[in-house]
Enzyme design. Structure first.
Site, PDB file in Angstrom:
ATOM      1  N   ASP A 223       0.960  -1.212  -0.086  1.00  0.00           N
ATOM      2  CA  ASP A 223      -0.023  -0.094   0.102  1.00  0.00           C
ATOM      3  C   ASP A 223       0.909   1.193  -0.117  1.00  0.00           C
ATOM      4  O   ASP A 223       2.037   1.035   0.054  1.00  0.00           O
ATOM      5  CB  ASP A 223      -0.769   0.012   1.161  1.00  0.00           C
ATOM      6  CG  ASP A 223      -2.354   0.688   0.771  1.00  0.00           C
ATOM      7  OD1 ASP A 223      -2.447   1.869   0.280  1.00  0.00           O
ATOM      8  OD2 ASP A 223      -3.427   0.041   1.079  1.00  0.00           O
ATOM      9  N   HIS A 294      -2.790   3.299  -5.110  1.00  0.00           N
ATOM     10  CA  HIS A 294      -2.227   2.790  -3.825  1.00  0.00           C
ATOM     11  C   HIS A 294      -0.717   2.273  -3.878  1.00  0.00           C
ATOM     12  O   HIS A 294      -0.138   1.123  -3.296  1.00  0.00           O
ATOM     13  CB  HIS A 294      -2.976   1.662  -2.825  1.00  0.00           C
ATOM     14  CG  HIS A 294      -4.323   2.280  -2.163  1.00  0.00           C
ATOM     15  ND1 HIS A 294      -4.284   3.259  -1.227  1.00  0.00           N
ATOM     16  CD2 HIS A 294      -5.493   2.292  -2.553  1.00  0.00           C
ATOM     17  CE1 HIS A 294      -5.288   3.468  -0.858  1.00  0.00           C
ATOM     18  NE2 HIS A 294      -6.515   2.780  -1.663  1.00  0.00           N
ATOM     19  N   GLU A 358      -9.626   2.855  -5.435  1.00  0.00           N
ATOM     20  CA  GLU A 358      -9.126   4.255  -5.168  1.00  0.00           C
ATOM     21  C   GLU A 358      -8.114   4.688  -6.077  1.00  0.00           C
ATOM     22  O   GLU A 358      -7.140   4.953  -5.385  1.00  0.00           O
ATOM     23  CB  GLU A 358      -9.041   4.180  -3.615  1.00  0.00           C
ATOM     24  CG  GLU A 358     -10.234   3.838  -2.822  1.00  0.00           C
ATOM     25  CD  GLU A 358      -9.908   3.736  -1.359  1.00  0.00           C
ATOM     26  OE1 GLU A 358     -10.852   4.347  -0.533  1.00  0.00           O
ATOM     27  OE2 GLU A 358      -8.672   3.604  -0.847  1.00  0.00           O
TER      28      GLU A 358
END
Ligand SMILES: [Zn+2]
Length: 560
Positions: A223, A294, A358
């Protein structure tokens, strides 16, 4: 109980003295029996067929087992037992032996051929049963377990261990169990990027999962805030991407940071060790390598894979960053394919999780390479560019004999042909995917995010990200939405609890967030809906938590 009440009624009339004496005796006896009668019901997840019988099997310090194969003589419908010496289910038996010895002080040994008495534990290999199914019959003479596979025996042993461990005396109830799971994906996730957990801690997480027959561990390994897996071809991932120069402290809105260097990563040898540890407990690990979003930690080490080639730092702040992999740069795909080669070699399971969530399109909109890629491939917009990205990676993963799974954003701009979807923004993504005949794992934020609070009164709880997902909501969650036809419902593999760790700093706190919600999810996914009852679950949980006490697990006692 009927017998006691009659005696009580007769004797109670004799005298006042006798009356008080028998009232006391009755209360004591009743208390003793009711305490006993709960004990055998404490198995979680509740077996799908469980018949309790009035007698007891006495446990002894020394128990024996033997393995027999069941052969059916079809002409006369006769079941024949043939004892076999092969090392069948030897790993599972070894774990049972270790558990009985260390937790219950019972020695389990192979039953000697010369011993004319019955073995305490008879294991029957019955190849006609389903692979995850088992039956267990406990009589006053012994315990008999049947299964077709090592997996079936493993689940039987987990149930047996719970019976023996929760027993407060040296006996367990006679009973009959016939059991197999409702869903095939009974998952738990752990975010090891935002906070890092040691190999020993990850193994402990796997142990807790295996106690409750959970079978998929989703290992969130990369991440923005840290890359956690050694990749030999790209050593800077361990040297640079695995470390950040500080972390966010307190509330997100405060925007406060410490300056304590933080990080860590798992070597490939450690990954192999964890994979093998999980496999012994019939848990498949799904590794997650996040892309195209990410990915800030990667770009800190390899800025050339971003759209701007700018100097970046491993993320200190939680949230979503605009710096993501450049989708127009072919060297990014080559980098990811090389990374995936090493990941695929380490994890034997079917699925590789590629994230896909995202991913802001801020820089893709102005990046020359990204815009060229859109034109070259006649894509409508940046959402289709993301779909192009995921499909290109999927094609590569498929060519290695594996499948991808991703968060529900991978539906945007067109779903890759063979991808499975993890529905986290509610269940609508999962519904759309199942209707398009794609496999789905349900893990909606409400109630499957176990980093949310489990008590309405937040002030009684350690600081968390927000939200409110109580035990009862986890238990009541139905992974199959009413909107799905029976045919489409078959694409729902199961569900998963996610433990994100932005606000979970220690493993002790991981345990607190996961337990007992994981136990509720385990029963939700294993036991058929018609058998599920929250009040009954809670009464069993109160006895079953003795397993957690024994293992010194830091679990929440909040039952809401
Ligand atoms: Zn770009």
């Amino acid at each position: 109980m009927y017998f006691q009440i009659n005696i009580f009624n007769i004797l109670i009339q004799k005298s006042n003295f006798m009356r008080y004496f028998f009232i006391l005796l009755f209360v004591a006896l009743n208390g003793y029996l009711s305490a006993q009668s709960n004990v055998e019901d404490a198995i979680i997840p509740l077996p799908n067929v469980l018949e309790i019988k009035p007698d007891f099997y006495l446990l002894s310090k020394n128990m024996t087992f033997r393995v027999a194969e069941i052969a059916w003589d079809k002409n006369i419908f006769l079941e024949k037992k043939k004892f076999i010496r092969e090392k069948f289910a030897s790993g599972e038996i070894e774990l049972l032996k270790q558990g009985l010895k260390s937790l219950c002080n019972i020695n389990l040994k192979y039953h000697s051929k010369n011993d004319r008495t019955a073995a305490s534990l008879e294991l029957m290999l019955d190849k006609y049963m389903d692979s995850a199914a088992y039956t267990m019959d406990i009589s006053i003479h012994g315990i008999q377990i049947s299964a077709a596979t090592n997996l079936g025996f493993f689940y039987a042993f987990q149930s047996l261990m719970q019976l023996v461990e929760t027993s407060t005396s040296n006996r367990i109830h006679c009973l009959h169990i016939s059991d197999s799971p409702q869903f095939s994906w009974r998952g738990m996730h752990l975010d090891c990027s935002r906070h890092f957990f040691s190999v020993a801690e990850v193994k402990r997480y796997i142990d807790l999962m295996s106690l409750y027959k959970m079978n998929v561990f989703h290992w969130h390994l990369t991440d923005d805030q840290g890359w956690r897996i050694e990749i030999k071809k790209y050593p800077k991932l361990a040297q640079i991407s695995a470390w950040r120069n500080g972390s966010m402290v307190g509330e997100y809105s405060d925007k406060k940071f410490d300056s304590i260097p933080y990080g860590g990563y798992y070597t490939q040898n450690q990954i192999r060790e964890v994979v093998s540890y999980a496999a012994q407990r019939h848990i498949t690990i799904v590794p997650e390598i996040e892309m195209p979003g990410h990915s800030l930690a990667v770009l800190a080490a390899y800025p050339e894979f971003g759209c701007n080639n700018s100097k970046l730092e491993v993320g200190k702040m939680w949230g979503v960053f605009d710096d993501v992999f450049c989708a127009g740069n072919d060297s990014v795909y080559i980098f990811l394919q090389n990374v995936l080669d090493e990941v695929i070699a380490l994890f034997p399971g079917k699925y590789i999780h590629i994230g896909g969530d995202e991913c802001p399109k801020t820089f893709w909109k102005v990046c020359e390479k990204c815009q060229n890629k859109i034109k070259e491939n006649q894509l409508a917009d940046e959402h289709q560019l993301q779909s192009y990205f995921v499909q290109r990676i999927e094609k590569y993963v498929n060519s290695k004999g594996k499948s991808i799974i991703g968060w529900d954003e991978i539906l945007e701009g067109g779903l890759a042909p063979n991808a499975a979807v993890m529905s986290w923004r509610g269940t609508s993504g999962g519904i759309a995917a199942a209707q398009a005949s794609h496999f789905v794992v349900m893990t909606p934020g409400n109630p499957c995010y176990f980093d949310h609070y489990q008590a309405k009164n937040f002030t009684t709880q350690p600081h968390a990200i927000g939200g409110y997902n109580p035990l009862s909501a986890v238990y009541a969650f139905n992974p199959i939405p009413a909107e799905l036809s029976n045919e489409n419902a078959q694409y729902i593999l199961g569900a998963q609890g996610n433990v994100w760790t932005e606000y979970v700093l220690t493993f002790s706190q991981v345990e607190y967030m996961a337990m007992p919600r994981m136990i509720a999810l385990a029963e939700n996914l294993w036991t058929y809906d018609s058998k599920q009852n929250f009040d009954d679950f809670v009464s069993r949980l109160k006895i079953n938590t003795s397993l957690l006490d024994k293992r010194k697990v830091n679990y929440s006692k909040q039952i809401e």
